[in-house]
Scaffold this motif. Structure first.
Motif, PDB file in Angstrom:
ATOM      1  N   ALA A  74      -6.639   7.904 -10.587  1.00  6.18           N
ATOM      2  CA  ALA A  74      -7.777   8.529 -10.043  1.00  6.18           C
ATOM      3  C   ALA A  74      -9.052   7.826 -10.716  1.00  6.18           C
ATOM      4  CB  ALA A  74      -7.929   9.870  -9.747  1.00  6.18           C
ATOM      5  N   LYS A  75      -8.933   7.622 -12.014  1.00  7.38           N
ATOM      6  CA  LYS A  75     -10.015   7.332 -12.776  1.00  7.38           C
ATOM      7  C   LYS A  75     -10.196   5.950 -13.277  1.00  7.38           C
ATOM      8  CE  LYS A  75     -11.085  11.945 -14.457  1.00  7.38           C
ATOM      9  NZ  LYS A  75     -11.398  12.944 -15.623  1.00  7.38           N
ATOM     10  N   ASN A  76      -9.154   5.399 -12.810  1.00 10.29           N
ATOM     11  CA  ASN A  76      -8.746   3.734 -13.401  1.00 10.29           C
ATOM     12  C   ASN A  76      -8.854   3.700 -14.912  1.00 10.29           C
ATOM     13  OD1 ASN A  76      -8.663   3.225 -10.539  1.00 10.29           O
ATOM     14  ND2 ASN A  76     -10.318   1.750 -10.793  1.00 10.29           N
ATOM     15  N   THR A  77      -8.193   4.578 -15.478  1.00  8.84           N
ATOM     16  CA  THR A  77      -8.265   4.665 -16.717  1.00  8.84           C
ATOM     17  C   THR A  77      -6.787   4.972 -17.528  1.00  8.84           C
ATOM     18  OG1 THR A  77     -10.487   5.662 -16.687  1.00  8.84           O
ATOM     19  CG2 THR A  77      -9.471   5.941 -18.827  1.00  8.84           C
ATOM     20  N   VAL A  78      -6.680   4.342 -18.571  1.00  9.60           N
ATOM     21  CA  VAL A  78      -5.450   4.740 -19.408  1.00  9.60           C
ATOM     22  C   VAL A  78      -5.879   5.018 -20.927  1.00  9.60           C
ATOM     23  CG1 VAL A  78      -5.287   2.129 -20.072  1.00  9.60           C
ATOM     24  CG2 VAL A  78      -3.263   3.534 -20.449  1.00  9.60           C
ATOM     25  N   TYR A  79      -5.371   5.965 -21.520  1.00 14.40           N
ATOM     26  CA  TYR A  79      -5.544   6.823 -22.673  1.00 14.40           C
ATOM     27  C   TYR A  79      -4.605   6.394 -23.567  1.00 14.40           C
ATOM     28  CZ  TYR A  79      -8.521   9.066 -19.186  1.00 14.40           C
ATOM     29  OH  TYR A  79      -9.237   9.474 -18.403  1.00 14.40           O
ATOM     30  N   LEU A  80      -4.700   6.700 -24.998  1.00 10.55           N
ATOM     31  CA  LEU A  80      -3.896   6.356 -26.010  1.00 10.55           C
ATOM     32  C   LEU A  80      -4.306   7.448 -27.047  1.00 10.55           C
ATOM     33  CD1 LEU A  80      -1.324   5.038 -27.253  1.00 10.55           C
ATOM     34  CD2 LEU A  80      -2.932   3.569 -28.567  1.00 10.55           C
ATOM     35  N   GLN A  81      -3.640   8.549 -27.236  1.00  8.79           N
ATOM     36  CA  GLN A  81      -3.736   9.777 -28.013  1.00  8.79           C
ATOM     37  C   GLN A  81      -2.871   9.440 -29.482  1.00  8.79           C
ATOM     38  OE1 GLN A  81      -5.454  12.675 -27.553  1.00  8.79           O
ATOM     39  NE2 GLN A  81      -5.039  12.838 -29.776  1.00  8.79           N
ATOM     40  N   LEU A  82      -3.830   9.261 -30.239  1.00 11.99           N
ATOM     41  CA  LEU A  82      -3.379   8.945 -31.799  1.00 11.99           C
ATOM     42  C   LEU A  82      -3.301  10.097 -32.673  1.00 11.99           C
ATOM     43  CD1 LEU A  82      -5.721   5.846 -32.103  1.00 11.99           C
ATOM     44  CD2 LEU A  82      -3.429   5.853 -30.958  1.00 11.99           C
ATOM     45  N   ASN A  83      -2.191  10.598 -32.963  1.00 13.44           N
ATOM     46  CA  ASN A  83      -2.116  11.775 -33.904  1.00 13.44           C
ATOM     47  C   ASN A  83      -1.564  11.362 -35.385  1.00 13.44           C
ATOM     48  OD1 ASN A  83      -3.169  13.275 -31.750  1.00 13.44           O
ATOM     49  ND2 ASN A  83      -0.904  13.872 -30.914  1.00 13.44           N
ATOM     50  N   ASN A  84      -1.782  12.356 -36.243  1.00 13.49           N
ATOM     51  CA  ASN A  84      -1.044  12.084 -37.436  1.00 13.49           C
ATOM     52  C   ASN A  84      -1.430  10.616 -38.070  1.00 13.49           C
ATOM     53  OD1 ASN A  84       0.446  12.748 -39.898  1.00 13.49           O
ATOM     54  ND2 ASN A  84       2.143  12.639 -39.000  1.00 13.49           N
ATOM     55  N   LEU A  85      -2.568  10.156 -37.836  1.00 12.01           N
ATOM     56  CA  LEU A  85      -2.826   8.999 -38.418  1.00 12.01           C
ATOM     57  C   LEU A  85      -2.696   8.372 -39.789  1.00 12.01           C
ATOM     58  CD1 LEU A  85      -5.990   8.385 -35.966  1.00 12.01           C
ATOM     59  CD2 LEU A  85      -3.915   6.841 -35.989  1.00 12.01           C
ATOM     60  N   LYS A  86      -2.401   7.179 -39.955  1.00 18.40           N
ATOM     61  CA  LYS A  86      -2.125   6.808 -41.309  1.00 18.40           C
ATOM     62  C   LYS A  86      -2.901   5.553 -41.636  1.00 18.40           C
ATOM     63  CE  LYS A  86       2.753   7.907 -40.799  1.00 18.40           C
ATOM     64  NZ  LYS A  86       4.409   7.427 -40.742  1.00 18.40           N
ATOM     65  N   PRO A  87      -3.167   5.211 -42.795  1.00 22.15           N
ATOM     66  CA  PRO A  87      -4.046   4.007 -42.987  1.00 22.15           C
ATOM     67  C   PRO A  87      -3.407   2.987 -42.654  1.00 22.15           C
ATOM     68  CG  PRO A  87      -4.101   5.531 -45.005  1.00 22.15           C
ATOM     69  CD  PRO A  87      -2.786   6.407 -44.057  1.00 22.15           C
ATOM     70  N   GLU A  88      -2.246   2.548 -42.579  1.00 21.28           N
ATOM     71  CA  GLU A  88      -1.606   1.687 -41.916  1.00 21.28           C
ATOM     72  C   GLU A  88      -1.746   1.395 -40.453  1.00 21.28           C
ATOM     73  OE1 GLU A  88       0.141   3.719 -43.662  1.00 21.28           O
ATOM     74  OE2 GLU A  88       2.135   4.008 -43.115  1.00 21.28           O
ATOM     75  N   ASP A  89      -2.402   2.579 -39.789  1.00 17.78           N
ATOM     76  CA  ASP A  89      -2.669   2.384 -38.302  1.00 17.78           C
ATOM     77  C   ASP A  89      -3.997   1.734 -38.160  1.00 17.78           C
ATOM     78  OD1 ASP A  89      -1.306   5.830 -38.066  1.00 17.78           O
ATOM     79  OD2 ASP A  89      -0.334   3.917 -37.178  1.00 17.78           O
ATOM     80  N   THR A  90      -4.783   1.281 -39.229  1.00 17.32           N
ATOM     81  CA  THR A  90      -6.085   0.462 -39.029  1.00 17.32           C
ATOM     82  C   THR A  90      -5.869  -0.481 -38.484  1.00 17.32           C
ATOM     83  OG1 THR A  90      -6.868   1.976 -40.907  1.00 17.32           O
ATOM     84  CG2 THR A  90      -7.942  -0.033 -40.327  1.00 17.32           C
ATOM     85  N   ALA A  91      -6.641  -0.766 -37.282  1.00 18.66           N
ATOM     86  CA  ALA A  91      -6.670  -1.911 -36.555  1.00 18.66           C
ATOM     87  C   ALA A  91      -7.647  -2.040 -35.308  1.00 18.66           C
ATOM     88  CB  ALA A  91      -5.129  -2.201 -36.147  1.00 18.66           C
ATOM     89  N   VAL A  92      -7.965  -2.934 -34.826  1.00 18.93           N
ATOM     90  CA  VAL A  92      -8.480  -3.144 -33.590  1.00 18.93           C
ATOM     91  C   VAL A  92      -7.443  -2.821 -32.336  1.00 18.93           C
ATOM     92  CG1 VAL A  92      -9.959  -4.616 -31.758  1.00 18.93           C
ATOM     93  CG2 VAL A  92     -10.348  -4.631 -34.426  1.00 18.93           C
ATOM     94  N   TYR A  93      -7.682  -1.883 -31.469  1.00 20.89           N
ATOM     95  CA  TYR A  93      -6.683  -1.699 -30.554  1.00 20.89           C
ATOM     96  C   TYR A  93      -7.178  -1.918 -29.084  1.00 20.89           C
ATOM     97  CZ  TYR A  93      -4.351   1.559 -33.594  1.00 20.89           C
ATOM     98  OH  TYR A  93      -3.379   2.149 -34.705  1.00 20.89           O
TER      99      TYR A  93
END
Length: 116
Positions: A74-93
């Motif tokens: 309905a909102k034409n939107t996709v989400y990504l919930q990121l939990n318990n983030l780690k330094p190795e998750d650093t990136a451009v998404y």
């Protein structure tokens, strides 16, 4: 004109959370399969989540249990919930929209930086 616009990135400490959004325009959003990818400096772009038109989600082992993809047609939107983030998750998404009868569409990316 098709546009995918990501938002929600930022700087967060290890163990923290972020919610990324990708708002689409110019496409019939509900018929597209949606993806989130990430790319760290010097690395190839890697898939981190996908969600089909029926809502079925898939994740690689590296993020399973920590990341959650969802979509709101309905909102034409996709989400990504990121939990318990780690330094190795650093990136451009990046988000991507695909359909068998169309070219792939990519967003411009949003930076996620996780400090230790």
């Amino acid at each position: 004109q098709v546009q995918l616009v990501e938002s929600g990135g930022g700087l967060v400490q290890a163990g923290g959370s972020l919610r990324l959004s990708c708002a689409a325009s110019g496409i019939v959003f509900s018929v597209y399969t949606l993806y989130w990818y990430r790319q760290a400096p010097g690395n190839q772009r890697e898939l981190v989540a996908s969600i089909g038109t029926g809502g079925t989600a898939n994740y690689p082992d590296s993020v399973k249990g920590r990341f959650t993809i969802s979509r709101d047609n309905a909102k034409n939107t996709v989400y990504l919930q990121l939990n318990n983030l780690k330094p190795e998750d650093t990136a451009v998404y990046y988000c991507k929209a695909t359909h068998w009868a169309s070219v792939d569409y990519w967003g411009q990316g949003t930076q996620v930086t996780v400090s230790s």
